[in-house]
Design a protein around this motif. Structure first.
Motif, PDB file in Angstrom:
ATOM      1  N   THR A 204       6.653  -8.375 -10.144  1.00 32.32           N
ATOM      2  CA  THR A 204       5.378  -7.468 -10.274  1.00 32.32           C
ATOM      3  C   THR A 204       5.899  -6.129  -9.846  1.00 32.32           C
ATOM      4  O   THR A 204       7.010  -5.892  -9.540  1.00 32.32           O
ATOM      5  CB  THR A 204       4.344  -8.053  -9.598  1.00 32.32           C
ATOM      6  N   CYS A 205       4.697  -5.180 -10.063  1.00 32.89           N
ATOM      7  CA  CYS A 205       5.105  -3.844  -9.627  1.00 32.89           C
ATOM      8  C   CYS A 205       5.168  -3.722  -8.127  1.00 32.89           C
ATOM      9  O   CYS A 205       5.968  -2.812  -7.514  1.00 32.89           O
ATOM     10  CB  CYS A 205       3.913  -2.912  -9.730  1.00 32.89           C
ATOM     11  N   ASP A 239      -0.628  -1.817  -0.908  1.00 29.30           N
ATOM     12  CA  ASP A 239      -0.337  -2.269  -2.460  1.00 29.30           C
ATOM     13  C   ASP A 239      -1.075  -3.776  -2.375  1.00 29.30           C
ATOM     14  O   ASP A 239      -1.113  -4.256  -1.574  1.00 29.30           O
ATOM     15  CB  ASP A 239       1.363  -2.468  -2.597  1.00 29.30           C
ATOM     16  N   ILE A 241      -1.627  -7.217  -5.771  1.00 33.45           N
ATOM     17  CA  ILE A 241      -1.864  -7.620  -7.064  1.00 33.45           C
ATOM     18  C   ILE A 241      -2.861  -8.624  -7.282  1.00 33.45           C
ATOM     19  O   ILE A 241      -3.361  -9.304  -6.265  1.00 33.45           O
ATOM     20  CB  ILE A 241      -0.348  -8.712  -7.268  1.00 33.45           C
ATOM     21  N   ARG A 261      -3.270  -7.345 -12.936  1.00 40.85           N
ATOM     22  CA  ARG A 261      -3.301  -5.683 -12.560  1.00 40.85           C
ATOM     23  C   ARG A 261      -2.444  -5.786 -11.160  1.00 40.85           C
ATOM     24  O   ARG A 261      -2.315  -6.910 -10.484  1.00 40.85           O
ATOM     25  CB  ARG A 261      -4.891  -5.653 -11.828  1.00 40.85           C
ATOM     26  N   CYS A 262      -1.884  -4.548 -11.078  1.00 38.51           N
ATOM     27  CA  CYS A 262      -0.953  -4.375 -10.004  1.00 38.51           C
ATOM     28  C   CYS A 262      -0.894  -2.945  -9.402  1.00 38.51           C
ATOM     29  O   CYS A 262      -1.031  -1.821 -10.334  1.00 38.51           O
ATOM     30  CB  CYS A 262       0.295  -4.943 -10.247  1.00 38.51           C
ATOM     31  N   ALA A 263      -0.924  -2.737  -8.198  1.00 34.33           N
ATOM     32  CA  ALA A 263      -0.576  -1.184  -7.740  1.00 34.33           C
ATOM     33  C   ALA A 263       0.010  -1.052  -6.630  1.00 34.33           C
ATOM     34  O   ALA A 263      -0.141  -1.775  -5.746  1.00 34.33           O
ATOM     35  CB  ALA A 263      -2.187  -0.682  -7.415  1.00 34.33           C
ATOM     36  N   ASP A 285      -5.840   2.526 -16.758  1.00 36.39           N
ATOM     37  CA  ASP A 285      -4.372   2.079 -16.485  1.00 36.39           C
ATOM     38  C   ASP A 285      -4.582   0.534 -16.021  1.00 36.39           C
ATOM     39  O   ASP A 285      -5.319   0.186 -15.225  1.00 36.39           O
ATOM     40  CB  ASP A 285      -3.525   2.997 -15.855  1.00 36.39           C
ATOM     41  N   THR A 287      -1.556  -1.051 -14.386  1.00 32.03           N
ATOM     42  CA  THR A 287      -0.841  -1.131 -13.317  1.00 32.03           C
ATOM     43  C   THR A 287      -0.167   0.457 -12.861  1.00 32.03           C
ATOM     44  O   THR A 287      -0.365   1.049 -13.616  1.00 32.03           O
ATOM     45  CB  THR A 287       0.281  -2.144 -13.576  1.00 32.03           C
ATOM     46  N   GLU A 288       0.068   0.495 -11.646  1.00 28.93           N
ATOM     47  CA  GLU A 288       0.678   1.734 -11.138  1.00 28.93           C
ATOM     48  C   GLU A 288       1.949   1.400 -10.198  1.00 28.93           C
ATOM     49  O   GLU A 288       1.821   0.553  -9.305  1.00 28.93           O
ATOM     50  CB  GLU A 288      -0.343   2.318 -10.126  1.00 28.93           C
ATOM     51  N   GLN A 296      -1.199   8.815 -11.005  1.00 25.39           N
ATOM     52  CA  GLN A 296      -1.448   7.718 -10.153  1.00 25.39           C
ATOM     53  C   GLN A 296      -2.348   8.135  -9.355  1.00 25.39           C
ATOM     54  O   GLN A 296      -2.293   9.098  -8.411  1.00 25.39           O
ATOM     55  CB  GLN A 296      -0.288   6.846  -9.795  1.00 25.39           C
ATOM     56  N   VAL A 300      -6.806   1.107 -10.772  1.00 26.89           N
ATOM     57  CA  VAL A 300      -6.572   0.766 -12.195  1.00 26.89           C
ATOM     58  C   VAL A 300      -7.741   0.137 -12.751  1.00 26.89           C
ATOM     59  O   VAL A 300      -8.822  -0.016 -12.006  1.00 26.89           O
ATOM     60  CB  VAL A 300      -5.193  -0.301 -12.314  1.00 26.89           C
TER      61      VAL A 300
END
Length: 334
Positions: A204-205, A239, A241, A261-263, A285, A287-288, A296, A300
Motif C-alpha cells: 500500500t501507500c 498515515d 489505510i 483508500r490510503c494516505a 483522489d 490515495t496520497e 496533497q 482523499v
C-alpha cells in the motif's frame, strides 16, 4: 649521552602531553564505536568522554539541539524494532561521570548517498541523564548515535543502549483488532509499536507500519462514509489505510488489493503543512503517497459503504513519542 637522555625525556613528556589533548577515537562518524551487544548494553561509569572532541560541522545540527557542541559517535546494527539510548553525566557530586546536560541524536547513513539522515525520536533529560527513544527501526540497518552536550560542555559519561521488540498491545495487529460498534468520536491516547507483524500494510501507500492501531466494523446501512483523524500532538505525522474486506470479511482478507483508500503524506513537514487527514466529501483522489507531492492535503475521496461488508482501518503514527489521535466519523452510512 646526557643530551640523548634529555631528548628522550622530552619526547616521552611531549607524547604524554599530546595523549592528554588528543580527541577521542570516536570523534568522527567514520570512527564510530560499534556497540555489538544491543540487548540491555550499559558501559561502566566514565567509560566514554567527549574531552577534546571537535564539532562534526560537516553534518547539520540536530533539529532539537541549540548547537553541535563537542560531539562523539557510536553505531549499532538493529536486530529489533525499538531502541532506548541513555547517556548518564554528573548525576550527583560523587559521580565519576562529569558531563553536564548530555544530548543524543540518531541517524542512518548510506554509503554513496548524500550523507546522513536524522531520525526524529523522543528525548528527555533529568539530573544530567538524557534518554532517547525511537521505534520502527529496520532490522539489519546500521544506525549512528551522536552524543554531545549543551554549551560546548565536555566530560565523562556512561552510555547505555537497548534494542528490543516492544510489548504487544491490543489492536496493534489485525488479529487483535478493536471492534467499532458506533460512529461515536473517540480518542486513542497513545500508539506505540507495530505488534508482531509490521508488514500487514505491505504493497500500500504506507509500506511498513511504525506505531499502529487497527479498527474493524460491519456496515449496517449503505451510504457515504467520512472520517477525520487529528493527532493529539499536531507535529505528529499520521498515515492510514482503509480496507473493504467484503461480506463476512476478516483479517485473512487484509491485502493491498482490498486497500481502497490510503494516505501517507508527510504533511507536518510539507509546505503548506497539514496535520489532519481522512476521508472527505469534496476530494477526488483515492490515495496520497508519502512525502510532499504537489496537491496533497491529507484527505482523499469518501467511501460508499456497502451494507453487510466488513471494513478495517489501519492508523499509523509515523512519529515517535507514544502519542495518539482523535477519530471523528461522518457521512450518512452506519
Amino acid at each position: 649521552m646526557r643530551f640523548s637522555l634529555t631528548l628522550l625525556f622530552i619526547t616521552i613528556f611531549c607524547s604524554k602531553l599530546w595523549a592528554n589533548f588528543a580527541p577521542p577515537v570516536n570523534d568522527e562518524l567514520a570512527n564510530a564505536i560499534n556497540i555489538s551487544n544491543t540487548t540491555g548494553f550499559c558501559s561502566e561509569d566514565a567509560a566514554y568522554n567527549n574531552l577534546e572532541a571537535t564539532s562534526s560541522s560537516m553534518y547539520n545540527k540536530p533539529m532539537s539541539w541549540m548547537a553541535i557542541g563537542k560531539d562523539v559517535w557510536f553505531k549499532f546494527t538493529a536486530t529489533k524494532y525499538d531502541v532506548n539510548i541513555s547517556v548518564s553525566g554528573a548525576v550527583n557530586s560523587g559521580s565519576p561521570n562529569t558531563l553536564i546536560n548530555p544530548l543524543i541524536a540518531l541517524y542512518t547513513f548510506e554509503t554513496g548517498s548524500t550523507g546522513i539522515s536524522e531520525l526524529i525520536g523522543s528525548s528527555s533529560t533529568s539530573s544530567n541523564v538524557t534518554s532517547f527513544y525511537k521505534g520502527a527501526l529496520i532490522p539489519g540497518q546500521v544506525y549512528y548515535v551522536r552524543v554531545s552536550a549543551t554549551n560546548d560542555a565536555t566530560g565523562n559519561f556512561k552510555f547505555c543502549l537497548d534494542n528490543y521488540f516492544p510489548p504487544m498491545q491490543p489492536g496493534q495487529d489485525c488479529g487483535t483488532v478493536s471492534i467499532l460498534c458506533s460512529k461515536e468520536t473517540f480518542t486513542q491516547l497513545n500508539v506505540t509499536g507495530t505488534g508482531s507483524n509490521r508488514n500487514e500494510s505491505a504493497g500500500t501507500c504506507l509500506g511498513t507500519e511504525s506505531n499502529s492501531a487497527w479498527y474493524m466494523f460491519k456496515a449496517s446501512k449503505a451510504g457515504s462514509f467520512t472520517f477525520v483523524i487529528t493527532p493529539t500532538v499536531t507535529t505528529n505525522d499520521i498515515d492510514w489505510i482503509f480496507y473493504d474486506l467484503g461480506i463476512n470479511g476478516d483479517c485473512s482478507m487484509v491485502n493491498a488489493s482490498n486497500a481502497i483508500r490510503c494516505a501517507a503524506g508527510s504533511g507536518v513537514t510539507c509546505t503548506p503543512s497539514y496535520y489532519k487527514t481522512g476521508l472527505s466529501m469534496t476530494e477526488t483522489d483515492l490515495t496520497e503517497a508519502s512525502g510532499c507531492p504537489a496537491g496533497q492535503n491529507g484527505f482523499v475521496k469518501y467511501v460508499d459503504l456497502v451494507e453487510g461488508h466488513t471494513y478495517a482501518i489501519l492508523i499509523d503514527n509515523f512519529s515517535s513519542g507514544n502519542n495518539g489521535f482523535t477519530l471523528e466519523f461522518g457521512g450518512d452510512a452506519d
